[in-house]
Design a protein around this motif. Structure first.
Motif, PDB file in Angstrom:
ATOM      1  N   GLU A 297      -5.685  -1.960  -0.382  1.00  0.00           N
ATOM      2  CA  GLU A 297      -5.334  -3.327   0.014  1.00  0.00           C
ATOM      3  C   GLU A 297      -5.967  -4.340  -0.934  1.00  0.00           C
ATOM      4  O   GLU A 297      -5.322  -5.311  -1.364  1.00  0.00           O
ATOM      5  CB  GLU A 297      -5.803  -3.588   1.447  1.00  0.00           C
ATOM      6  CG  GLU A 297      -5.560  -4.987   1.962  1.00  0.00           C
ATOM      7  CD  GLU A 297      -4.155  -5.195   2.492  1.00  0.00           C
ATOM      8  OE1 GLU A 297      -3.846  -6.325   2.896  1.00  0.00           O
ATOM      9  OE2 GLU A 297      -3.371  -4.222   2.509  1.00  0.00           O
ATOM     10  N   LEU A 298      -7.218  -4.124  -1.287  1.00  0.00           N
ATOM     11  CA  LEU A 298      -7.897  -5.046  -2.192  1.00  0.00           C
ATOM     12  C   LEU A 298      -7.253  -5.033  -3.575  1.00  0.00           C
ATOM     13  O   LEU A 298      -7.050  -6.091  -4.182  1.00  0.00           O
ATOM     14  CB  LEU A 298      -9.380  -4.684  -2.291  1.00  0.00           C
ATOM     15  CG  LEU A 298     -10.203  -4.902  -1.025  1.00  0.00           C
ATOM     16  CD1 LEU A 298     -11.622  -4.378  -1.211  1.00  0.00           C
ATOM     17  CD2 LEU A 298     -10.231  -6.376  -0.635  1.00  0.00           C
ATOM     18  N   VAL A 299      -6.930  -3.854  -4.074  1.00  0.00           N
ATOM     19  CA  VAL A 299      -6.352  -3.749  -5.409  1.00  0.00           C
ATOM     20  C   VAL A 299      -4.931  -4.299  -5.442  1.00  0.00           C
ATOM     21  O   VAL A 299      -4.561  -5.074  -6.342  1.00  0.00           O
ATOM     22  CB  VAL A 299      -6.381  -2.279  -5.882  1.00  0.00           C
ATOM     23  CG1 VAL A 299      -5.515  -2.088  -7.129  1.00  0.00           C
ATOM     24  CG2 VAL A 299      -7.820  -1.856  -6.156  1.00  0.00           C
ATOM     25  N   ARG A 300      -4.126  -3.938  -4.468  1.00  0.00           N
ATOM     26  CA  ARG A 300      -2.718  -4.342  -4.478  1.00  0.00           C
ATOM     27  C   ARG A 300      -2.535  -5.835  -4.223  1.00  0.00           C
ATOM     28  O   ARG A 300      -1.648  -6.467  -4.806  1.00  0.00           O
ATOM     29  CB  ARG A 300      -1.951  -3.576  -3.391  1.00  0.00           C
ATOM     30  CG  ARG A 300      -1.957  -2.066  -3.525  1.00  0.00           C
ATOM     31  CD  ARG A 300      -1.058  -1.585  -4.627  1.00  0.00           C
ATOM     32  NE  ARG A 300      -0.835  -0.140  -4.553  1.00  0.00           N
ATOM     33  CZ  ARG A 300      -0.357   0.599  -5.548  1.00  0.00           C
ATOM     34  NH1 ARG A 300      -0.055   0.022  -6.696  1.00  0.00           N
ATOM     35  NH2 ARG A 300      -0.190   1.902  -5.397  1.00  0.00           N
ATOM     36  N   VAL A 301      -3.375  -6.413  -3.381  1.00  0.00           N
ATOM     37  CA  VAL A 301      -3.133  -7.778  -2.914  1.00  0.00           C
ATOM     38  C   VAL A 301      -4.089  -8.792  -3.529  1.00  0.00           C
ATOM     39  O   VAL A 301      -3.684  -9.926  -3.818  1.00  0.00           O
ATOM     40  CB  VAL A 301      -3.231  -7.843  -1.368  1.00  0.00           C
ATOM     41  CG1 VAL A 301      -2.985  -9.261  -0.861  1.00  0.00           C
ATOM     42  CG2 VAL A 301      -2.243  -6.865  -0.734  1.00  0.00           C
ATOM     43  N   HIS A 302      -5.338  -8.401  -3.778  1.00  0.00           N
ATOM     44  CA  HIS A 302      -6.360  -9.391  -4.099  1.00  0.00           C
ATOM     45  C   HIS A 302      -6.996  -9.244  -5.476  1.00  0.00           C
ATOM     46  O   HIS A 302      -7.790 -10.114  -5.862  1.00  0.00           O
ATOM     47  CB  HIS A 302      -7.467  -9.348  -3.038  1.00  0.00           C
ATOM     48  CG  HIS A 302      -6.964  -9.602  -1.651  1.00  0.00           C
ATOM     49  ND1 HIS A 302      -6.633 -10.861  -1.197  1.00  0.00           N
ATOM     50  CD2 HIS A 302      -6.724  -8.741  -0.614  1.00  0.00           C
ATOM     51  CE1 HIS A 302      -6.220 -10.782   0.058  1.00  0.00           C
ATOM     52  NE2 HIS A 302      -6.267  -9.511   0.431  1.00  0.00           N
TER      53      HIS A 302
END
Length: 346
Positions: A297-302
């Motif tokens: 989630e952190l890599v894909r979105v943020h």
């Protein structure tokens, strides 16, 4: 990286964290290595920008960093990122930069703050350097001197202003393994006292006449409160009563992969740094699937194209850097990715 160990009395040979070994290695997700490479490439760019100062948080609009001379409570995370880059590249110049940065943390050894755990554990634990190990030993014994046996903890201290006899969640991670280098019993007491005082309470202050009373900063709904405590439990789970500690991990894990900066304001700013801290703790606890979900989630979105983790919240109450790249957010995301890819092993 070899497995960090507890070096306190009775602690030799014990793992730094409580990972449950499965007997097999799992392949890293395909997105992990490119993300880590981008982050460690950004470390070089930030180093060129800040020189011998320490980066604290970066403006989301232009990426420029607010810096400090001594590193504040975050200096160890910058040193840790430099050590990760040195491990990644194998370049002597990167290793020299990391060693020099860690050496600059020595000014904090005798400073009156439990934030020495954040500064001097994370600033040395990834180092492949004898000077860093000596610095860690000095820091461990200095923190042990600050341990208050009547209160059962190292107080938050006076270095950052406010009352000295305070218990806060961010006084526990790093401090527990650091204390254990000198005295395992003090480390255990520091952990359990903070877990009893800070779970659900944010912070507590000791009043000589009435005992422990609620302290307003940080607030109970602070995003990093439970993340810091979860990380501290993960760091101790291999050394202390694992069964009892593991009973707390569900309570300390936020139900959202990326939590709001304050649970009282669910529509307010997010805090990706709390999510990154949680992910590393979950990896240490052997909860790989949950950790991978948070990291993805952190890599894909943020994670920005330049390798910076965006949407971190430094201080929502004071309105400081509420949607920014934060040096400790970068550190924990990079460590999580490094563990997935095998750059770091525990």
């Amino acid at each position: 990286m070899s497995t960090p160990e507890w070096a306190g009395p009775g602690g030799a040979g014990r793992k730094w964290a409580g990972r449950e070994e499965t007997g097999r290695e799992e392949a890293a997700p395909e997105w992990a290595a490119p993300a880590l490479a981008a982050m460690l490439g950004r470390v070089a760019a930030v180093r060129a920008e800040v020189g011998e100062r320490f980066p604290l948080f970066a403006d989301p609009a232009d990426g420029r960093w607010t810096t400090t001379r001594r590193g504040s409570w975050t200096g160890g995370f910058w040193a840790g990122l430099l050590w990760l880059r040195a491990r990644h590249t194998g370049e002597a110049s990167d290793r020299q930069a990391a060693a020099a940065c860690t050496a600059r943390l020595a000014d904090w050894v005798d400073t009156d703050t439990a934030a020495r755990g954040l500064i001097l554990w994370y600033g040395t634990v990834l180092a492949d350097d004898e000077a860093a190990r000596r610095l860690r030993d000095r820091a461990a014994h200095a923190c042990l001197k600050a341990f208050d046996p009547e209160l059962g903890l190292v107080p938050w201290g006076s270095a950052f202003g406010g009352p000295r006899l305070v218990a806060r969640p961010d006084a526990v991670p790093g401090m527990v393994p650091l204390l254990a280098v000198a005295d395992a019993e003090a480390a255990e007491s520091h952990l359990w006292t903070h877990l009893e005082l800070c779970r659900g309470n944010g912070a507590m202050r000791h009043d000589p006449s009435t005992g422990w009373v609620a302290h307003p900063d940080p607030t109970p709904g602070w995003s990093r409160g439970r993340a810091w405590l979860l990380l501290a439990v993960a760091e101790a789970a291999g050394r202390l009563d694992a069964a009892e500690l593991r009973d707390l991990t569900g309570e300390l894990t936020h139900p959202l992969p990326v939590p709001p900066a304050d649970d009282a304001d669910p529509d307010g700013p997010l805090d990706t740094s709390a999510a990154a801290i949680t992910a590393v703790a979950l990896l240490e606890l052997g909860r790989r699937q949950e950790a991978v979900a948070v990291l993805e989630e952190l890599v894909r979105v943020h994670l920005a194209e330049d390798g910076g983790l965006r949407e971190g919240c430094y201080d929502r109450v004071q309105g400081v850097a509420v949607r920014n790249e934060l040096v400790w957010g970068d550190y924990f995301l990079a460590v999580g990715l490094a563990e997935l890819t095998g750059l770091v092993t525990r």
